[in-house]
Design a protein around this motif. Structure first.
Motif, short mmCIF file in Angstrom:
data_model
loop_
_atom_site.label_atom_id
_atom_site.label_comp_id
_atom_site.label_asym_id
_atom_site.label_seq_id
_atom_site.Cartn_x
_atom_site.Cartn_y
_atom_site.Cartn_z
N TRP A 20 -29.04 -32.55 32.80
CA TRP A 20 -28.74 -31.23 32.26
C TRP A 20 -29.99 -30.46 31.86
O TRP A 20 -30.13 -29.27 32.14
N ASP A 21 -30.93 -31.11 31.19
CA ASP A 21 -32.11 -30.40 30.69
C ASP A 21 -33.04 -29.94 31.81
O ASP A 21 -33.95 -29.15 31.57
N ARG A 22 -32.80 -30.39 33.03
CA ARG A 22 -33.60 -29.93 34.17
C ARG A 22 -33.01 -28.67 34.82
O ARG A 22 -33.69 -28.02 35.61
N GLY A 51 -41.19 -26.63 34.52
CA GLY A 51 -40.90 -25.46 35.34
C GLY A 51 -40.39 -24.29 34.51
O GLY A 51 -39.59 -24.48 33.59
N ARG A 52 -40.88 -23.10 34.83
CA ARG A 52 -40.49 -21.90 34.07
C ARG A 52 -39.90 -20.81 34.95
O ARG A 52 -39.24 -19.91 34.44
N LEU A 103 -31.50 -20.93 29.64
CA LEU A 103 -32.72 -20.34 29.08
C LEU A 103 -33.25 -21.22 27.95
O LEU A 103 -34.46 -21.40 27.81
N ALA A 104 -32.35 -21.79 27.16
CA ALA A 104 -32.76 -22.72 26.10
C ALA A 104 -33.40 -23.96 26.73
O ALA A 104 -34.39 -24.47 26.21
N ASN A 105 -32.84 -24.44 27.84
CA ASN A 105 -33.46 -25.57 28.54
C ASN A 105 -34.86 -25.23 29.03
O ASN A 105 -35.68 -26.12 29.22
#
Length: 193
Positions: free
Chosen positions: A140-142, A164-165, A77-79
């Motif tokens: 990771w951040d994806r 993307g959300r 969720l943080a990403n």
């Protein structure tokens, strides 16, 4: 399970896909959870070669695994740009510490992260090693979690700008956009515009 789990473009590359699958072992929207019992956790980990056939799994192991799953979801969720739940991340950190992940060196092989623990703690360590590797590789951040509060399904964001959300635009994205439209419309009417 949301359709986003089976959509190839929303699936993380291996081995990060295993972390994604672990987070998605519960469907928050409909309540289906593959990890409701120690036996269920044992079967899940065994099917993915994360534990040995003779390893036992107890209630405390299940609690730690669930802490890891929900802590990872908080990070996803943080990403996605949301504030992480500090308590969930702290529980993840405590559970991960038990695995004792270290760098393993063998002649003729690349150094690799490996857990010193076995059983469920070792499985958690393997998942943490995958996370660390994906951070190093820049993937990771994806790996994100859907913004829709009843969903939070893990998905891999392949968009060029990492924006993307939602796990699926056609489902969660449309629902959230319609909700936001109704809220704006209601606010406009209440101001008498």
């Amino acid at each position: 399970m949301p359709p986003g789990d089976t959509t190839p473009e929303k699936t993380a590359p291996a081995p990060l896909r295993l972390v994604q699958r672990f987070v998605n072992s519960v469907d928050l929207e409909n309540g289906e959870d593959e990890l409701t019992t120690p036996a269920g956790l044992r079967d899940w980990l065994l099917e993915r070669d994360l534990i040995e056939a003779g390893d036992t799994v107890g209630a405390a192991d299940l609690r730690r695994a669930l802490d890891v799953r929900e802590g990872l979801r908080a990070l996803l969720l943080a990403n996605s740009g949301m504030a992480p739940d500090a308590e969930l991340v702290e529980r993840l950190d405590r559970a991960a510490a038990r695995a004792g992940v270290r760098v393993e060196f063998k002649p003729g092989a690349e150094p690799r992260l490996t857990p010193e623990a076995s059983g469920v703690d070792g499985a958690i360590g393997r998942l943490m090693a995958i996370v660390a590797g994906s951070v190093e590789q820049g993937s990771w951040d994806r790996l994100k979690a859907c913004h829709r509060d009843v969903c939070h399904w893990a998905f891999f964001d392949r968009s060029k700008n990492h924006s993307g959300r939602w796990c699926q635009m056609e489902v969660c994205g449309n629902i959230e956009k319609a909700r936001a439209f109704r809220e704006r419309r209601r606010a406009t009417r209440s101001r008498g515009l």
